[in-house]
Structure formats: structure tokens, C-alpha cells
Design an enzyme around this catalytic site. Sequence first.
Site, PDB file in Angstrom:
ATOM      1  N   CYS A   1      -0.034 -26.351  84.117  1.00  0.00           N
ATOM      2  CA  CYS A   1      -0.186 -25.370  85.200  1.00  0.00           C
ATOM      3  C   CYS A   1      -0.504 -24.002  84.594  1.00  0.00           C
ATOM      4  O   CYS A   1       0.249 -23.511  83.758  1.00  0.00           O
ATOM      5  CB  CYS A   1       1.111 -25.226  85.986  1.00  0.00           C
ATOM      6  SG  CYS A   1       1.819 -26.798  86.484  1.00  0.00           S
TER       7      CYS A   1
ATOM      8  N   CYS B   1       4.501  -7.717  95.101  1.00  0.00           N
ATOM      9  CA  CYS B   1       5.551  -8.716  95.359  1.00  0.00           C
ATOM     10  C   CYS B   1       6.853  -8.257  94.677  1.00  0.00           C
ATOM     11  O   CYS B   1       6.889  -8.063  93.449  1.00  0.00           O
ATOM     12  CB  CYS B   1       5.118 -10.079  94.835  1.00  0.00           C
ATOM     13  SG  CYS B   1       3.471 -10.556  95.413  1.00  0.00           S
TER      14      CYS B   1
ATOM     15  N   ARG C   1       9.834 -29.615  92.923  1.00  0.00           N
ATOM     16  CA  ARG C   1       9.979 -29.095  91.552  1.00  0.00           C
ATOM     17  C   ARG C   1      11.087 -28.050  91.505  1.00  0.00           C
ATOM     18  O   ARG C   1      10.999 -27.017  92.165  1.00  0.00           O
ATOM     19  CB  ARG C   1       8.638 -28.491  91.091  1.00  0.00           C
ATOM     20  CG  ARG C   1       8.640 -28.065  89.618  1.00  0.00           C
ATOM     21  CD  ARG C   1       7.226 -27.820  89.103  1.00  0.00           C
ATOM     22  NE  ARG C   1       6.385 -28.958  89.384  1.00  0.00           N
ATOM     23  CZ  ARG C   1       5.328 -28.941  90.203  1.00  0.00           C
ATOM     24  NH1 ARG C   1       4.944 -27.830  90.751  1.00  0.00           N
ATOM     25  NH2 ARG C   1       4.634 -30.047  90.421  1.00  0.00           N
TER      26      ARG C   1
ATOM     27  N   CYS D   1       0.113 -27.382  95.969  1.00  0.00           N
ATOM     28  CA  CYS D   1       1.450 -27.138  95.430  1.00  0.00           C
ATOM     29  C   CYS D   1       1.945 -25.874  96.118  1.00  0.00           C
ATOM     30  O   CYS D   1       1.391 -24.789  95.889  1.00  0.00           O
ATOM     31  CB  CYS D   1       1.363 -26.946  93.916  1.00  0.00           C
ATOM     32  SG  CYS D   1       2.916 -26.416  93.175  1.00  0.00           S
TER      33      CYS D   1
ATOM     34  N   CYS E   1      -3.266 -27.881  87.204  1.00  0.00           N
ATOM     35  CA  CYS E   1      -2.901 -27.046  88.339  1.00  0.00           C
ATOM     36  C   CYS E   1      -3.175 -25.593  87.957  1.00  0.00           C
ATOM     37  O   CYS E   1      -2.934 -25.200  86.814  1.00  0.00           O
ATOM     38  CB  CYS E   1      -1.415 -27.228  88.658  1.00  0.00           C
ATOM     39  SG  CYS E   1      -0.853 -26.222  90.043  1.00  0.00           S
TER      40      CYS E   1
ATOM     41  N   CYS F   1       8.331  -9.739  91.338  1.00  0.00           N
ATOM     42  CA  CYS F   1       7.438 -10.164  90.249  1.00  0.00           C
ATOM     43  C   CYS F   1       7.368  -9.202  89.070  1.00  0.00           C
ATOM     44  O   CYS F   1       7.136  -7.998  89.230  1.00  0.00           O
ATOM     45  CB  CYS F   1       6.032 -10.402  90.804  1.00  0.00           C
ATOM     46  SG  CYS F   1       4.951 -11.159  89.582  1.00  0.00           S
TER      47      CYS F   1
ATOM     48  N   CYS G   1      -0.965  -6.750  87.867  1.00  0.00           N
ATOM     49  CA  CYS G   1      -1.446  -7.271  89.150  1.00  0.00           C
ATOM     50  C   CYS G   1      -1.393  -6.179  90.226  1.00  0.00           C
ATOM     51  O   CYS G   1      -0.427  -5.419  90.307  1.00  0.00           O
ATOM     52  CB  CYS G   1      -0.600  -8.471  89.572  1.00  0.00           C
ATOM     53  SG  CYS G   1      -1.158  -9.216  91.109  1.00  0.00           S
TER      54      CYS G   1
HETATM   55  N1  SAM Z   1      -0.575 -14.474  91.538  1.00  0.00           N
HETATM   56  C1  SAM Z   1      -0.403 -15.798  91.984  1.00  0.00           C
HETATM   57  C2  SAM Z   1       0.256 -15.875  93.318  1.00  0.00           C
HETATM   58  O1  SAM Z   1       0.826 -14.895  93.769  1.00  0.00           O
HETATM   59  O2  SAM Z   1       0.205 -16.924  93.937  1.00  0.00           O
HETATM   60  C3  SAM Z   1       0.285 -16.712  91.007  1.00  0.00           C
HETATM   61  C4  SAM Z   1       1.447 -16.323  90.193  1.00  0.00           C
HETATM   62  S1  SAM Z   1       3.012 -16.128  90.988  1.00  0.00           S
HETATM   63  C5  SAM Z   1       3.864 -15.665  89.545  1.00  0.00           C
HETATM   64  C6  SAM Z   1       3.567 -17.747  91.421  1.00  0.00           C
HETATM   65  C7  SAM Z   1       4.939 -17.892  92.048  1.00  0.00           C
HETATM   66  O3  SAM Z   1       5.958 -17.731  91.074  1.00  0.00           O
HETATM   67  C8  SAM Z   1       5.332 -16.908  93.131  1.00  0.00           C
HETATM   68  O4  SAM Z   1       4.757 -17.214  94.368  1.00  0.00           O
HETATM   69  C9  SAM Z   1       6.835 -17.064  93.157  1.00  0.00           C
HETATM   70  O5  SAM Z   1       7.205 -18.111  94.024  1.00  0.00           O
HETATM   71  C10 SAM Z   1       7.178 -17.447  91.712  1.00  0.00           C
HETATM   72  N2  SAM Z   1       7.825 -16.332  91.018  1.00  0.00           N
HETATM   73  C11 SAM Z   1       7.233 -15.253  90.495  1.00  0.00           C
HETATM   74  N3  SAM Z   1       8.135 -14.412  89.941  1.00  0.00           N
HETATM   75  C12 SAM Z   1       9.344 -14.979  90.132  1.00  0.00           C
HETATM   76  C13 SAM Z   1      10.677 -14.589  89.814  1.00  0.00           C
HETATM   77  N4  SAM Z   1      10.954 -13.450  89.212  1.00  0.00           N
HETATM   78  N5  SAM Z   1      11.671 -15.434  90.149  1.00  0.00           N
HETATM   79  C14 SAM Z   1      11.415 -16.600  90.768  1.00  0.00           C
HETATM   80  N6  SAM Z   1      10.177 -17.004  91.121  1.00  0.00           N
HETATM   81  C15 SAM Z   1       9.156 -16.211  90.802  1.00  0.00           C
HETATM   82 FE1  SF4 Z   2       0.587 -10.640  91.581  1.00  0.00          FE
HETATM   83 FE2  SF4 Z   2       3.025 -11.494  90.935  1.00  0.00          FE
HETATM   84 FE3  SF4 Z   2       2.392 -11.181  93.505  1.00  0.00          FE
HETATM   85 FE4  SF4 Z   2       1.250 -13.187  92.082  1.00  0.00          FE
HETATM   86  S1  SF4 Z   2       3.412 -12.981  92.582  1.00  0.00           S
HETATM   87  S2  SF4 Z   2       0.221 -11.760  93.490  1.00  0.00           S
HETATM   88  S3  SF4 Z   2       1.102 -12.208  90.059  1.00  0.00           S
HETATM   89  S4  SF4 Z   2       2.507  -9.535  91.943  1.00  0.00           S
END
Ligand code: SAM
Ligand code: SF4
Length: 330
Positions: free
Chosen positions: A91, A51, A256, A184, A124, A54, A47
Site C-alpha cells: 500500500c 485533517c 484491517r 479500501c 493499493c 494528520c 499536504c
Molecule cells: N491523503 C490521502 C487521503 O487523505 O486519503 C491518503 C493518506 S491518509 C494518511 C490515509 C488515512 O490514514 C486517513 O484517512 C486516516 O484514516 C489515517 N490516518 C492518518 N493519520 C492518522 C493518525 N494520526 N492516526 C490514525 N489514523 C490516521
Molecule cells: Fe493530506 Fe493527511 Fe488529510 Fe491525507 S489525511 S489529505 S495526507 S492532511
Amino acid sequence: MSFEELQNIYNLPFFDLLTRSRQVHVTYWPDNSVQLCTLLSVKTGGCSEDCAYCSQSAHYKTGVERRPLMTVEEVLPIARIAKENGSTRFCMGAAWKGVRMGEPKFNQMLDIVRAVSSLGMEVCVTLGELNEEEARALREAGVTAYNHNIDTSPDFYPNIVSTHTFEDRLHTIAAVQREGIALCCGGILGLGESVSDRLRMLEVLCSFNPPPESIPINCLVPIPGTPLENSPPVDTFDLVRLIATTRISLPSSKIRLSAGRSSLSPEAQALCFFAGANSIFFGDRLLTTPNTSTNQDLQFLQKLGLQPLEPFTNYSPPQKNSTQPIPATD
Ligand code: SAM
Ligand code: SF4
Ligand code: DTB
């Protein structure tokens, strides 16, 4: 609800807070049910966004294997099994910055949604940023809910992401709501934010009209290779307080208990359900990390006398409601 009101609720003596949230919970959710949602990463890793929590960001070396967008033929059997196992919501997550109308990957995603939607579960997706055009196409294909978290407070957000802004998140959320898709939207605890940041996040969730249909509360799963790999775990009492405050301030939203659940003791999880959580991710994996096993979860729910939310029949997705005013955010 204002920030001050949220603070007053959050800071009640622990048992007073739980008594209040339980009263709200049994009024709005009298049937002791917990919704089971199955999560599938349909496009993994690589990606463009940074973040800090992530595993799928291309900015960090996390060891997550990149996988291209799955095909309908790959996704459909997994969705069927999820339904057979009792999930009422499927989802699908994709590690993208966002989607655009006309892109081949978006068309493929619409095909996947059409196929999964035919199984009769809530569908979702979480695909990153989009505008109303894409939201409409997803709704017409059968998406019932869109996951797009605000993750933390507006002020703290720049500490965890630099490649997009909190305003960008609100823009996508507004597009989703204008198109009448259930929202959500929740966040993550344990990013280094303060309790005030958590309540500021809740204040934003309270400002959405309509309120989010579901609110994922994630606890950080620290991912080796990310800037947050060494973050300390979230205090259980802080987590329970936040769930209770969310239940009181957003009584009709499903809450959730999301990522990080498998690190909680059974007693801590029971407190989270008591405080107002009524939905979980169900299945052996989240997106890229392990989850509690389905057998363990079913036994645990039984032990607490909680029932998996009945799989519904003749599900009809929410229709676009043009009479509902949605405030513009841009
Ligand atoms: N890329 C999309 C976005 O950013 O909305 C969808 C995927 S992202 C993985 C969805 C959510 O998963 C994030 O906004 C975050 O709240 C949660 N998430 C991702 N990685 C995580 C982690 N290591 N621990 C806890 N929550 C996580
Ligand atoms: Fe990309 Fe992860 Fe950020 Fe979603 S949460 S935008 S998958 S880096
Ligand atoms: C959400 O709020 N949590 C889910 C879902 N929405 C997409 C994702 C949790 C991801 C946990 C870390 C991982 O497995 O990569």
C-alpha cells in the site's frame, strides 16, 4: 443495514455480540488467516489539507520531514522485501489533496504502480481525490485497490477537516467503484466523535455497492502539533464492539486493524481478531509513525494459531464489472 439495526447489534451484551460476530467470521473466513499489508509513504508531508489528525498536513507544525515523490528505483526494492517477508499487499500513500491526469507526479506514480504490480502483490494506493479518468489509468497500470477513508460520520466530518467535504470523499469513492477497482475504505476512532458517529460511518460503509473490499479501522495516533494531540485513547471495548458490528454488517469485507495497533495490549489485539479483524499493517513503520515490529507480529500470530494469508500466485486483479450498478453520489 440501517442505523437502528447497527445500534441494536452494537448494544448487545458484550459476549452475545462477540458470539454473533464470531459465527459470521468463521462462516465467511474459515481459515484463521490474517492478511499482511506493507505500507509505504511514497510522498511525505506538505499536504494542503487540514485533517486535524494528520502529521502530514502543512497547516500544523508536526516536525515531519517533507519528502518528494520517491522514484521507481527507490520503491521497488522496498516492495520486493515486503513480498519476501510475506506481505500480499503493498500500500502506497501520498500526502496530496489529489491527482490529475497528465501531471508529472501522476505519471511518475503510474510508473511506480507498473513496477510494483509486476511483483505479483495486490497493489493499493491512497493518493487523495481523483475522477474516473485517473482511476482508469491506475487500474490499467496495475492498481488493485484504492484506499480513501470516510474517516467518521457525515455530520462529524466538518469538525476534523475544512479544506474538503464528506461529499468530495464520496465522489472519489464513486469514481473508484465505477472503474471496478476494489475499494479500501474505513475510518478513525478517537477524534472526539460519539458512538452514534461511528455507527453513522458504518451505515455509509454499508451503503456502498459493492461493499468495501477492505475496511481499515484506525485508532487515532495523537500527533504533537495537531489539534488532536491531547486526545484520550479509544476504549478497547468500544473498539472491539465496533469491529464486531462491522464484521456482522459487512461479512465479506476484510477488516484491517490499522493505526494505533501498537498501543494495544496483546490481549486487546486478540479480542480484535476474535471479533472479526483479519488484516494488519505489517512492517516497522506505518506512514510517519512506528508500527509493531514484524518479528513481534509473526510470533504473536503464531501464538494465536493465526496464519499469515498465503501469498498468492498468478494473481489476477479484479476486472471492471459494467453490470454492477453503482449509485451516483453527486
Ligand atoms: N491523503 C490521502 C487521503 O487523505 O486519503 C491518503 C493518506 S491518509 C494518511 C490515509 C488515512 O490514514 C486517513 O484517512 C486516516 O484514516 C489515517 N490516518 C492518518 N493519520 C492518522 C493518525 N494520526 N492516526 C490514525 N489514523 C490516521
Ligand atoms: Fe493530506 Fe493527511 Fe488529510 Fe491525507 S489525511 S489529505 S495526507 S492532511
Ligand atoms: C489507513 O486507513 N491507515 C493507513 C493507510 N490507510 C494509508 C495510514 C495510517 C497512518 C497512521 C499515522 C502515520 O503513520 O502517519
